[in-house]
Design a protein around this motif. Structure first.
Motif, PDB file in Angstrom:
ATOM      1  N   LYS A  14      36.686  54.969  52.732  1.00 30.84           N
ATOM      2  CA  LYS A  14      38.013  54.362  52.656  1.00 30.84           C
ATOM      3  C   LYS A  14      38.052  53.251  51.603  1.00 30.84           C
ATOM      4  CE  LYS A  14      39.515  55.147  57.404  1.00 30.84           C
ATOM      5  NZ  LYS A  14      39.950  54.491  58.644  1.00 30.84           N
ATOM      6  N   LEU A  15      37.034  52.410  51.591  1.00 34.91           N
ATOM      7  CA  LEU A  15      36.980  51.307  50.629  1.00 34.91           C
ATOM      8  C   LEU A  15      36.836  51.817  49.195  1.00 34.91           C
ATOM      9  CD1 LEU A  15      34.761  48.745  52.557  1.00 34.91           C
ATOM     10  CD2 LEU A  15      37.217  48.628  52.150  1.00 34.91           C
ATOM     11  N   LEU A  16      35.996  52.823  49.005  1.00 34.94           N
ATOM     12  CA  LEU A  16      35.848  53.394  47.664  1.00 34.94           C
ATOM     13  C   LEU A  16      37.151  54.031  47.198  1.00 34.94           C
ATOM     14  CD1 LEU A  16      32.309  55.031  47.679  1.00 34.94           C
ATOM     15  CD2 LEU A  16      33.139  53.245  46.158  1.00 34.94           C
ATOM     16  N   GLY A  17      37.825  54.727  48.088  1.00 33.12           N
ATOM     17  CA  GLY A  17      39.098  55.346  47.736  1.00 33.12           C
ATOM     18  C   GLY A  17      40.109  54.313  47.274  1.00 33.12           C
ATOM     19  N   ALA A  18      40.232  53.233  48.036  1.00 37.35           N
ATOM     20  CA  ALA A  18      41.170  52.170  47.665  1.00 37.35           C
ATOM     21  C   ALA A  18      40.703  51.457  46.401  1.00 37.35           C
ATOM     22  CB  ALA A  18      41.308  51.170  48.802  1.00 37.35           C
ATOM     23  N   GLY A  19      39.401  51.249  46.282  1.00 39.96           N
ATOM     24  CA  GLY A  19      38.852  50.559  45.113  1.00 39.96           C
ATOM     25  C   GLY A  19      39.075  51.315  43.817  1.00 39.96           C
ATOM     26  N   PHE A  20      39.157  52.624  43.894  1.00 38.45           N
ATOM     27  CA  PHE A  20      39.432  53.420  42.703  1.00 38.45           C
ATOM     28  C   PHE A  20      40.931  53.642  42.516  1.00 38.45           C
ATOM     29  CE2 PHE A  20      34.977  54.187  42.678  1.00 38.45           C
ATOM     30  CZ  PHE A  20      34.656  54.662  41.421  1.00 38.45           C
ATOM     31  N   ALA A  21      41.681  53.774  43.598  1.00 40.17           N
ATOM     32  CA  ALA A  21      43.107  54.102  43.519  1.00 40.17           C
ATOM     33  C   ALA A  21      43.950  52.953  42.968  1.00 40.17           C
ATOM     34  CB  ALA A  21      43.626  54.518  44.890  1.00 40.17           C
ATOM     35  N   VAL A  22      43.669  51.736  43.404  1.00 40.42           N
ATOM     36  CA  VAL A  22      44.495  50.599  42.980  1.00 40.42           C
ATOM     37  C   VAL A  22      44.421  50.378  41.466  1.00 40.42           C
ATOM     38  CG1 VAL A  22      44.800  48.100  43.193  1.00 40.42           C
ATOM     39  CG2 VAL A  22      44.527  49.501  45.241  1.00 40.42           C
ATOM     40  N   PRO A  23      43.229  50.257  40.880  1.00 36.13           N
ATOM     41  CA  PRO A  23      43.197  50.082  39.420  1.00 36.13           C
ATOM     42  C   PRO A  23      43.744  51.296  38.663  1.00 36.13           C
ATOM     43  CG  PRO A  23      41.032  49.666  40.363  1.00 36.13           C
ATOM     44  CD  PRO A  23      41.905  50.137  41.462  1.00 36.13           C
ATOM     45  N   ALA A  24      43.535  52.496  39.202  1.00 42.28           N
ATOM     46  CA  ALA A  24      44.073  53.686  38.534  1.00 42.28           C
ATOM     47  C   ALA A  24      45.596  53.659  38.536  1.00 42.28           C
ATOM     48  CB  ALA A  24      43.563  54.954  39.220  1.00 42.28           C
ATOM     49  N   GLY A  25      46.194  53.219  39.626  1.00 38.53           N
ATOM     50  CA  GLY A  25      47.648  53.115  39.692  1.00 38.53           C
ATOM     51  C   GLY A  25      48.204  52.088  38.720  1.00 38.53           C
ATOM     52  N   ILE A  26      47.528  50.957  38.636  1.00 34.69           N
ATOM     53  CA  ILE A  26      47.958  49.911  37.703  1.00 34.69           C
ATOM     54  C   ILE A  26      47.835  50.410  36.263  1.00 34.69           C
ATOM     55  CG2 ILE A  26      47.368  47.618  36.797  1.00 34.69           C
ATOM     56  CD1 ILE A  26      46.535  46.899  39.727  1.00 34.69           C
ATOM     57  N   ALA A  27      46.713  51.062  35.958  1.00 36.14           N
ATOM     58  CA  ALA A  27      46.508  51.582  34.604  1.00 36.14           C
ATOM     59  C   ALA A  27      47.530  52.666  34.268  1.00 36.14           C
ATOM     60  CB  ALA A  27      45.087  52.129  34.468  1.00 36.14           C
ATOM     61  N   ALA A  28      47.837  53.516  35.224  1.00 35.80           N
ATOM     62  CA  ALA A  28      48.820  54.581  34.990  1.00 35.80           C
ATOM     63  C   ALA A  28      50.191  53.990  34.694  1.00 35.80           C
ATOM     64  CB  ALA A  28      48.896  55.513  36.197  1.00 35.80           C
ATOM     65  N   ARG A  29      50.575  52.978  35.431  1.00 42.24           N
ATOM     66  CA  ARG A  29      51.881  52.352  35.199  1.00 42.24           C
ATOM     67  C   ARG A  29      51.942  51.712  33.811  1.00 42.24           C
ATOM     68  NH1 ARG A  29      57.050  52.315  37.222  1.00 42.24           N
ATOM     69  NH2 ARG A  29      58.057  50.559  36.256  1.00 42.24           N
ATOM     70  N   ARG A  30      50.895  50.999  33.448  1.00 43.09           N
ATOM     71  CA  ARG A  30      50.870  50.362  32.128  1.00 43.09           C
ATOM     72  C   ARG A  30      50.863  51.397  31.015  1.00 43.09           C
ATOM     73  NH1 ARG A  30      46.716  45.308  33.133  1.00 43.09           N
ATOM     74  NH2 ARG A  30      48.151  44.121  34.442  1.00 43.09           N
ATOM     75  N   LEU A  31      50.103  52.471  31.210  1.00 44.93           N
ATOM     76  CA  LEU A  31      50.033  53.527  30.206  1.00 44.93           C
ATOM     77  C   LEU A  31      51.389  54.211  30.036  1.00 44.93           C
ATOM     78  CD1 LEU A  31      48.435  55.422  28.305  1.00 44.93           C
ATOM     79  CD2 LEU A  31      47.962  56.828  30.302  1.00 44.93           C
ATOM     80  N   THR A  32      52.050  54.536  31.135  1.00 46.84           N
ATOM     81  CA  THR A  32      53.347  55.211  31.025  1.00 46.84           C
ATOM     82  C   THR A  32      54.372  54.305  30.348  1.00 46.84           C
ATOM     83  OG1 THR A  32      53.945  54.563  33.281  1.00 46.84           O
ATOM     84  CG2 THR A  32      53.040  56.774  32.980  1.00 46.84           C
ATOM     85  N   ASP A  33      54.402  53.035  30.746  1.00 46.59           N
ATOM     86  CA  ASP A  33      55.358  52.107  30.135  1.00 46.59           C
ATOM     87  C   ASP A  33      55.108  51.960  28.630  1.00 46.59           C
ATOM     88  OD1 ASP A  33      56.482  51.744  32.617  1.00 46.59           O
ATOM     89  OD2 ASP A  33      55.750  49.700  32.898  1.00 46.59           O
ATOM     90  N   ALA A  34      53.837  51.773  28.252  1.00 51.90           N
ATOM     91  CA  ALA A  34      53.505  51.575  26.838  1.00 51.90           C
ATOM     92  C   ALA A  34      53.769  52.836  26.022  1.00 51.90           C
ATOM     93  CB  ALA A  34      52.043  51.156  26.694  1.00 51.90           C
ATOM     94  N   ALA A  35      53.409  53.990  26.551  1.00 53.07           N
ATOM     95  CA  ALA A  35      53.616  55.237  25.822  1.00 53.07           C
ATOM     96  C   ALA A  35      55.109  55.548  25.683  1.00 53.07           C
ATOM     97  CB  ALA A  35      52.896  56.387  26.530  1.00 53.07           C
ATOM     98  N   TRP A  36      55.878  55.284  26.730  1.00 52.97           N
ATOM     99  CA  TRP A  36      57.327  55.512  26.660  1.00 52.97           C
ATOM    100  C   TRP A  36      57.947  54.610  25.598  1.00 52.97           C
ATOM    101  CZ3 TRP A  36      60.482  59.054  28.958  1.00 52.97           C
ATOM    102  CH2 TRP A  36      61.851  58.828  28.854  1.00 52.97           C
ATOM    103  N   TYR A  37      57.543  53.353  25.593  1.00 54.84           N
ATOM    104  CA  TYR A  37      58.091  52.417  24.610  1.00 54.84           C
ATOM    105  C   TYR A  37      57.700  52.833  23.192  1.00 54.84           C
ATOM    106  CZ  TYR A  37      59.577  48.146  22.358  1.00 54.84           C
ATOM    107  OH  TYR A  37      60.217  47.252  21.537  1.00 54.84           O
ATOM    108  N   ALA A  38      56.455  53.272  23.021  1.00 55.09           N
ATOM    109  CA  ALA A  38      55.997  53.698  21.697  1.00 55.09           C
ATOM    110  C   ALA A  38      56.753  54.939  21.213  1.00 55.09           C
ATOM    111  CB  ALA A  38      54.498  53.983  21.720  1.00 55.09           C
ATOM    112  N   ALA A  39      57.049  55.855  22.119  1.00 56.42           N
ATOM    113  CA  ALA A  39      57.718  57.096  21.735  1.00 56.42           C
ATOM    114  C   ALA A  39      59.225  56.931  21.587  1.00 56.42           C
ATOM    115  CB  ALA A  39      57.417  58.180  22.765  1.00 56.42           C
ATOM    116  N   ARG A  40      59.834  56.140  22.449  1.00 55.33           N
ATOM    117  CA  ARG A  40      61.296  56.053  22.478  1.00 55.33           C
ATOM    118  C   ARG A  40      61.859  54.760  21.908  1.00 55.33           C
ATOM    119  NH1 ARG A  40      64.048  60.460  25.068  1.00 55.33           N
ATOM    120  NH2 ARG A  40      65.582  58.886  25.566  1.00 55.33           N
ATOM    121  N   GLY A  41      61.044  53.719  21.860  1.00 53.86           N
ATOM    122  CA  GLY A  41      61.519  52.433  21.359  1.00 53.86           C
ATOM    123  C   GLY A  41      62.329  51.639  22.375  1.00 53.86           C
ATOM    124  N   THR A  42      62.375  52.117  23.611  1.00 57.88           N
ATOM    125  CA  THR A  42      63.067  51.409  24.693  1.00 57.88           C
ATOM    126  C   THR A  42      62.151  51.336  25.896  1.00 57.88           C
ATOM    127  OG1 THR A  42      63.990  53.454  25.631  1.00 57.88           O
ATOM    128  CG2 THR A  42      65.332  52.310  23.977  1.00 57.88           C
TER     129      THR A  42
END
Length: 100
Positions: A14-42
Motif C-alpha cells: 500500500k505504501l509503495l503504491g501511494a509512494g509511486f502514484a502521488v509523484p506520478a500524478g503530479i508529474a502527469a499534471r505538469r506534463l499535460t499542462d506544459a505540453a498543452w501550452y507549448a502546442a496551443r499557446g493557451t
C-alpha cells in the motif's frame, strides 16, 4: 458452502503504491499542462464541460490528458511492483508472473 476470506494487501504494498502514484500524478499534471501550452499557446481548459469551451478543445484535452494520466498510472504501478518484488523477493498480491 465455505466462503473464502479476502486477504488484505500488506502495508508495504500500500505504501509503495501511494509512494509511486502521488509523484506520478503530479508529474502527469505538469506534463499535460506544459505540453498543452507549448502546442496551443493557451492554458488547458480548467473545466472542459464549461459552456465557453468548444467541443473540439474539450475532446482534445480529454484525449490528451487521458493518455498521459493512464501512462503515468501504468508507470507508477509497474515501478511499485518492481520495487516490491526487489524488497520482498515475491510479486505483489494479485499479480501473477507471465500472465497477459
Amino acid at each position: 458452502m465455505a466462503r473464502t476470506k479476502k486477504q488484505k494487501p500488506p502495508l508495504t504494498w500500500k505504501l509503495l503504491g501511494a509512494g509511486f502514484a502521488v509523484p506520478a500524478g503530479i508529474a502527469a499534471r505538469r506534463l499535460t499542462d506544459a505540453a498543452w501550452y507549448a502546442a496551443r499557446g493557451t492554458t488547458p481548459p480548467k473545466n472542459p464541460a464549461a459552456p465557453g469551451v468548444s467541443w473540439g478543445e474539450a475532446l482534445a484535452w480529454a484525449a490528451f490528458s487521458g493518455v498521459v494520466v493512464a501512462g503515468s498510472r501504468l508507470a507508477a504501478a509497474r515501478g511499485a511492483a518492481a520495487t516490491y518484488e526487489r524488497f520482498t523477493g515475491q510479486l505483489p498480491p494479485g499479480l501473477n508472473a507471465g500472465t497477459p
